[in-house]
Design an enzyme around this catalytic site. Structure first.
Site, PDB file in Angstrom:
ATOM      1  N   CYS A 381      75.802  69.533  39.767  1.00 39.12           N
ATOM      2  CA  CYS A 381      75.680  68.938  40.844  1.00 39.12           C
ATOM      3  C   CYS A 381      75.863  68.447  41.800  1.00 39.12           C
ATOM      4  CB  CYS A 381      74.561  67.938  40.740  1.00 39.12           C
ATOM      5  SG  CYS A 381      73.186  67.115  41.437  1.00 39.12           S
ATOM      6  N   HIS A 520      70.643  71.237  36.770  1.00 37.43           N
ATOM      7  CA  HIS A 520      70.737  70.780  36.172  1.00 37.43           C
ATOM      8  C   HIS A 520      70.744  71.995  34.542  1.00 37.43           C
ATOM      9  CE1 HIS A 520      72.446  67.055  37.078  1.00 37.43           C
ATOM     10  NE2 HIS A 520      71.579  67.027  37.961  1.00 37.43           N
ATOM     11  N   GLU A 522      72.240  71.440  32.049  1.00 36.70           N
ATOM     12  CA  GLU A 522      72.416  71.446  31.045  1.00 36.70           C
ATOM     13  C   GLU A 522      70.917  71.116  29.958  1.00 36.70           C
ATOM     14  OE1 GLU A 522      73.235  70.253  33.253  1.00 36.70           O
ATOM     15  OE2 GLU A 522      73.344  68.036  33.178  1.00 36.70           O
TER      16      GLU A 522
END
Ligand code: GLN
Length: 548
Positions: A381, A520, A522
């Site tokens: 990001c 993102h 994650e």
């Protein structure tokens, strides 16, 4: 239609006891029995959602597929259960009151006086039931905050009422408390637990199970004492001891017999299948390798603000059996003279997401260092935006390249504000106007992305189309695409209509692993299915280490 059963998890004595992890771990064990389980978090604060809160206060803002900005506990739920959460899995008191007040304005209460009981509590019950979809066997409901807080009272009252509404066979109350160890007297203390259960009972809830966080397992005497004072059977008091890694919690609970007790009380079928958790822990506990990853960011003081990232990096090492040591590096402390000192010993460098221009110059230095020193680099990001700006300035010759976020008046806004975009879920054109409020002005939630063949990105995912979650306002400015491509930057992922750049990288002949993504990744990594980008990043870091 299944009759969903409900497990309510409350916490006592103090905050940060790990209620979220406890709920996630019990949920994981129930799921391993073949049950369909989900978890909901009810937060007593008045923000509509945590989207506008500083990560320093409440930790990371977790984002769901449907674009809800939520408490980080929802991340634990997804990582432990492996099922996606949605907007329905999280309510704050603010959202509840907001709904009640909207109803009142629309005349839905037919002129009645609007009160906490029944209007607010009814709205809470409606919220809980909305998450209990017809396919669910069990919905776990975690009440944020600590029993006794003024703010959480309506929530506790609502879950008390639900027992009468649904029948006691469908509701179970678990209370998590602390049994501190007093060094001076050399013994664990049960009094805080007694007080906290007394508080809960004064609001009308008798816990079925008491779980005590403690440094060491509770003695039989201690269990008996807590059982006696708190009016529960002796076999309903469990110790929840501190463990080395969070993925050990389900195993520890299973050894304690917590899931069996829950299943017995709620008449749930099946046997827990903990094999996958055992294998996971065996790998985590016996690493064959070790890598050092530097995370260069702004909120480095509090690892809670990068919770999912921290976990995803750990997951990334599972395949290669590598222990991932994460070094938090404050980007504000970096300058050209101390780069080597801070970054020299690292096997990989990651720049996470973030907002505002504070610390960005340090991030740009780190991106440059990683590019020039051929150190594996992962920009997420804001990290991808830094990658692009650094490349523009130092390779493509666009000296003043920056983001509109850092300098709205700059000439070369290579990262710029997107004022209009199409929401792919509704197909509707979204517009950002000057009077947009602070919440919900971002591209949020899951969006599709097409990967270019032959790229690092495509090789990692092994799929032509992926779906990843977003949370940002700014985008790559396509006016610079040709110039950047000519300077050697590879654009490896685009929105399906090719209007948005989602992934960039360097060709492997220039750099072993240098990649940025606007989303993102994650948020979608779990220990059972580590995310491909983290897996490949850690692999690259490992081979850098081995070739040193
Ligand atoms: N501040 C940047 C943006 O809004 C990046 C956001 C992020 O990293 N989550 O676009």
């Amino acid at each position: 239609m299944k009759k969903t059963k409900f497990i309510f998890v409350t916490g006592g004595v103090l905050s940060s006891l790990g209620k979220g992890l406890a709920a996630a771990s019990i949920g994981a064990l129930l799921k391993s029995r073949g049950l369909n389980v989900s978890i909901q978090k009810l937060d007593p604060y008045l923000n509509l959602d945590p989207g506008t809160m500083s990560p320093l206060q409440h930790g990371e803002v977790y984002v769901t597929d449907d674009g809800a900005e939520t408490d980080l506990d929802l991340g634990h739920y997804e990582r432990f259960l492996g099922v996606p959460m949605s907007r329905r899995n999280t309510y704050t008191a603010g959202r509840i009151y907001h709904n009640v007040l909207n109803n009142e304005r629309q005349g839905k209460y037919l002129g009645g006086t609007v009160q906490v009981i029944p209007h607010v509590t009814d709205e809470i019950k409606r919220a809980i039931k909305s998450a209990a979809t017809s396919d669910l066997d069990v919905l776990m409901v975690e009440i944020g905050g600590t029993v006794g807080d003024i703010e959480s009272l309506p929530f506790i009252e609502a879950i008390r009422q639900l027992k009468n509404d649904l029948g006691k066979n469908r509701c179970l109350y678990i209370h998590l408390t602390l049994v501190p160890y007093l060094k001076t007297s050399g013994e664990p203390k049960s009094k805080p637990t007694q007080h906290s259960v007394k508080e809960l009972r004064s609001i009308g809830i008798q816990p079925d199970i008491i779980m005590c966080r403690s440094e060491e397992a509770l003695s039989a005497d201690m269990r008996k004492k807590i059982a006696l004072f708190c009016d529960v059977p002796g076999d309903a008091v469990f110790s929840a001891i501190d463990v080395r890694n969070i993925y050990e919690v389900p195993l520890e609970y299973h050894r304690e017999g917590i899931d069996d007790k829950v299943a017995k009380l709620l008449r749930l079928k099946g046997q827990a299948e903990v094999g996958p958790w055992e294998r996971l822990n065996a790998r985590l506990e016996n690493p064959k390798h070790e890598v050092n990853i530097g995370m260069v960011g702004k909120y480095v003081a509090l690892s809670e603000s990068y919770k999912s990232l921290h976990e995803a990096l750990t997951h990334g090492g599972i395949d290669a059996q590598a222990k991932v040591n994460i070094h938090y590096i404050d980007s504000e402390a970096l300058n050209s003279r101390n780069l080597e000192k801070h970054l020299g010993g690292l096997d990989g460098i990651l720049i996470p997401g973030g907002f505002g221009d504070r610390g960005v110059e340090g991030m740009l230095l780190a991106a440059k260092y990683a590019r020039e020193k051929k150190r594996p680099f992962f920009g997420i990001c804001l990290g991808m935006q830094c990658l692009v700006i650094e490349y523009a300035r130092n390779v493509a010759g666009i000296e003043g390249a920056t983001s509109e976020e850092f300098n709205p008046k700059a000439k070369d806004k290579i990262i710029y504000l997107m004022t209009e975009w199409v929401d792919h879920r509704s197909g509707r054109r979204q517009k950002r106007t000057a009077d947009s409020d602070l919440g919900g002005t971002m591209r949020l939630g899951s969006y599709p992305c097409h990967l270019m063949p032959g790229t690092l990105a495509q090789k990692a995912y092994k799929e032509p189309e992926i779906h990843e979650r977003h949370r940002h306002r700014f985008e790559f400015n396509n006016a610079y695409l040709e110039k950047m491509a000519a300077a050697g930057l590879k654009f490896s992922g685009f929105s399906p209509d090719h209007t948005l750049v989602e992934m960039v990288e360097l060709p492997t002949k220039e750099h072993p692993w240098y990649l940025g993504c606007q989303f993102h990744p994650e948020f979608q990594s779990t220990p059972m299915t580590p995310h491909p980008l983290f897996r490949e990043f850690i692999k690259a870091a490992l081979s850098h280490k081995n070739n040193k």
